[in-house]
Design an enzyme around this catalytic site. Structure first.
Site, mmCIF file in Angstrom:
data_model
loop_
_atom_site.group_PDB
_atom_site.id
_atom_site.type_symbol
_atom_site.label_atom_id
_atom_site.label_comp_id
_atom_site.label_asym_id
_atom_site.label_seq_id
_atom_site.Cartn_x
_atom_site.Cartn_y
_atom_site.Cartn_z
ATOM 1 N N ASP A 36 -3.298 -50.931 69.720
ATOM 2 C CA ASP A 36 -3.754 -52.301 70.163
ATOM 3 C C ASP A 36 -3.015 -53.207 70.930
ATOM 4 O OD1 ASP A 36 -6.379 -51.741 69.034
ATOM 5 O OD2 ASP A 36 -6.111 -52.970 67.184
ATOM 6 N N LYS A 58 -7.663 -54.720 73.007
ATOM 7 C CA LYS A 58 -8.841 -55.265 72.369
ATOM 8 C C LYS A 58 -8.152 -56.750 71.986
ATOM 9 C CE LYS A 58 -12.131 -53.382 70.367
ATOM 10 N NZ LYS A 58 -12.939 -53.085 71.373
ATOM 11 N N MET A 175 -9.173 -66.235 65.518
ATOM 12 C CA MET A 175 -10.001 -65.960 66.767
ATOM 13 C C MET A 175 -10.883 -67.370 66.811
ATOM 14 S SD MET A 175 -11.125 -61.914 66.525
ATOM 15 C CE MET A 175 -11.334 -62.022 64.812
#
Length: 261
Positions: A36, A58, A175
């Protein structure tokens, strides 16, 4: 089921010393690693010199490798007899889409092992000397994403705020920086404006930065500080002690500056 196997490994928040021994052994033994974007180079360096490293980045707000393509690559490599490691930032089962990958791999007849990693929300507050739960301040903790998939209404922040206030919960928001203003406005429906908040960027890395603020100033202070993704937002009274110490430090610095002037 055949002998094909994939290991989902949590790489933790970035500091290689926070890897578990089991995660380190899996990385060292892998012949193929699907890595990742948020996994640090220091952790990838533990892989064998002969291992094939495939970066499948990602990250929210950036161009990403499609999830279906990542899953297809893992299935192909496992069926070819490779020792496959899917190296994921934080923990595979906390906003890492590990559940989806397990389901897909098992449906393809491939065995899956999951090795946990320290999630960024825990590492971030620990680096500041702050707990997520505290007998006087927080009876529990909620990990929640501030990023909804397309077509999904996402988190009901108003309901969450009311629950957090009545049950005395710490909120750890992943996030959430890009949507901080909306999240702040919704949370203010059930939480006081003076609720302490910390925002931590690049948790556990040498580039870590953080601010302490209040819910009423959250979006303003994020913009003022320039903090960006990847960051974790922690909302709750567990931050109060740190906030008081840092406020006292700022006041002391300001007084010293006035004296010098």
């Amino acid at each position: 089921m055949n002998n094909s196997k994939v290991t989902l490994v949590g790489a933790g928040p970035g500091d290689p010393e926070l890897l578990t021994l089991k995660a380190l052994k899996a990385i060292q033994n892998a012949t193929v690693l699907f890595v990742d974007d948020l996994v640090s180079a220091e952790i990838v360096a533990f892989a064998s010199s002969g291992a094939r490293i495939v970066y499948v980045g990602k990250r929210g707000g950036c161009k990403s490798t499609p999830q279906a393509f990542i899953e297809k690559l893992m299935v192909m490599a496992a069926r070819e007899g490779e020792n496959v490691v899917r190296l994921k930032g934080g923990d595979p089962f906390i906003f890492g889409r590990g559940g989806e990958e397990v389901e897909h791999l098992q449906a393809a007849g491939i065995r899956v092992e999951v090795i946990n990693g320290i999630t960024a929300g825990l590492a971030a507050v620990t680096s500041l000397g702050v707990p997520l739960t505290h007998r006087q301040h927080a009876h529990g903790v909620v990990f929640v994403t501030g990023h909804a998939k397309p077509g999904d209404a996402g988190t009901d922040w108003r309901a969450l705020a009311a629950t957090a206030h009545s049950a005395r919960l710490t909120l750890v928001i992943y996030m959430g920086v890009s949507g901080a203003e909306r999240i702040q406005n919704e949370l203010l429906s059930g939480l006081p404006a003076d609720t302490p908040v910390a925002v931590i960027q690049n948790a556990s890395l040498s580039s870590q930065r953080h601010i302490t603020t209040t819910l009423g100033r959250l979006a303003y202070d994020i913009n003022l500080s320039g903090l960006a993704s990847p960051s974790v937002i922690v909302v709750g009274d567990v931050i109060s002690g740190l906030a008081q110490v840092e406020e006292a430090s700022r006041d002391s610095s300001a007084q010293g500056l006035r004296r010098r002037v």
